[in-house]
Design a protein around this motif. Sequence first.
Motif: not given
Length: 423
Positions: A64-74, A87-95
């Motif tokens: 999902t991160l690569l989909w929205y930020d494919p060239t990693y320009l953060a 939020f999904s990253c937070a839930i995913g890591l907690f799970l």
Amino acid sequence: MGFIPADALQNLHKYAYKGVDKSPLSKYVLNPFWTWFVTLWPLWVAPNTITLSGLCLVLVNFATLLWYDPTYLAEKGGVVMPSWVYFSCAIGLFLYQSFDAIDGKQARRTGMAGPLGEMFDHGCDAMNTTLEVIMASQALNLGRSWWTVASQMATLANFYLTTWEEYHTGELYLGVFSGPVEGILMIVSIYTISGLYAAGPSFWDTGILTFLRLTNVPVINQLPDMPLNDSFMVFGAFGVAFNVQASYRNVRRARLAAGKPTVQPLMLLLPFVVSAGIQALWLVHPRYDDSAIINSPLFVPFLCAWGLQFAHQVGRMILAHVTSSPFPWWDWMWVWSLCGAVDANLPMLVGRAPIVQTNETNRAVVVYLTLAVSFVAYARFCTLVINEITNFMGIACFTVRKKDKDGKWQESLPSSGPNGKKE
């Protein structure tokens, strides 16, 4: 061609997991939750299936991160992903943390505890480590920077130290503050905060004194107003230093109790220093324009290749632990990465242009080829080791053994004979 010597296979039957967790948070909050959570899983679900499911959640977050930020320009005001992604990253890591914690409980419920679960669990953890570094660095607005490289190096160093310590002490020791417990929850908090603030990751560029409203307090306002993300990295550096001395203290205590030399284990830290040094040498090659790896979209695949090579390295360490085999000093993947690093640095070393990485296209081919070779090497290692352990011990990786009419666990495969062959 296998990874486990014939005489070491017998040691698989002697292996027994030992772990110590000193975390109050784990004892009084998380462990009661995990004890309840595991009861939601049917007994026909294999522990390794739970472990793999957790990793799949992280892989979905990463995709999902690569989909929205494919060239990693953060870095510094680049791409701000939708809040729900953080939020999904937070839930995913907690799970992932929860799944990683209950797979051992499920193994004991189903009678499948053993060396294969240890190998599978640590293998997934090793891959998750790099994925979370990349995602957390995006959430912290570090992006393509040496801070992200330092975060990768520090996080892998912590994992290596834990594995190195377990090899010498025979138990997995988690202190009052550890990466698998408090460290993961800190990253969950980072994702959550990045999702809550409208500025997204840019929030972490706020000065720590500004955030704490201490800029007008005498004496304190003389301190540098370091950004929150940089402050987090400094905190991590102190954490690594603390873990180094804590791990060695535990190893030294175990070696003294066994009447063995206490300095020799320190030499086994060199493989990590060598492997990390090679990766840093490749990144620091003398091209400082936009085509340099750290300044280009090649940065993420480079980190992923590094992470897979590290997973291969620590996987062999864990295998040596569960089979009571000699510590692995050498990894052939170093040669591949060293060739890439030397080629990139030929202008600085001998004053001539690189042989292969002569332009941006060639450099991309080399980096993606490194990623592919690293993936194939690690996949081959996992496949061969799983096959060797399951064939020798007469078990399956993703199938639960069933109980007979007397309530005893039956093997899911025919049991092994004295020579490690199925009877």
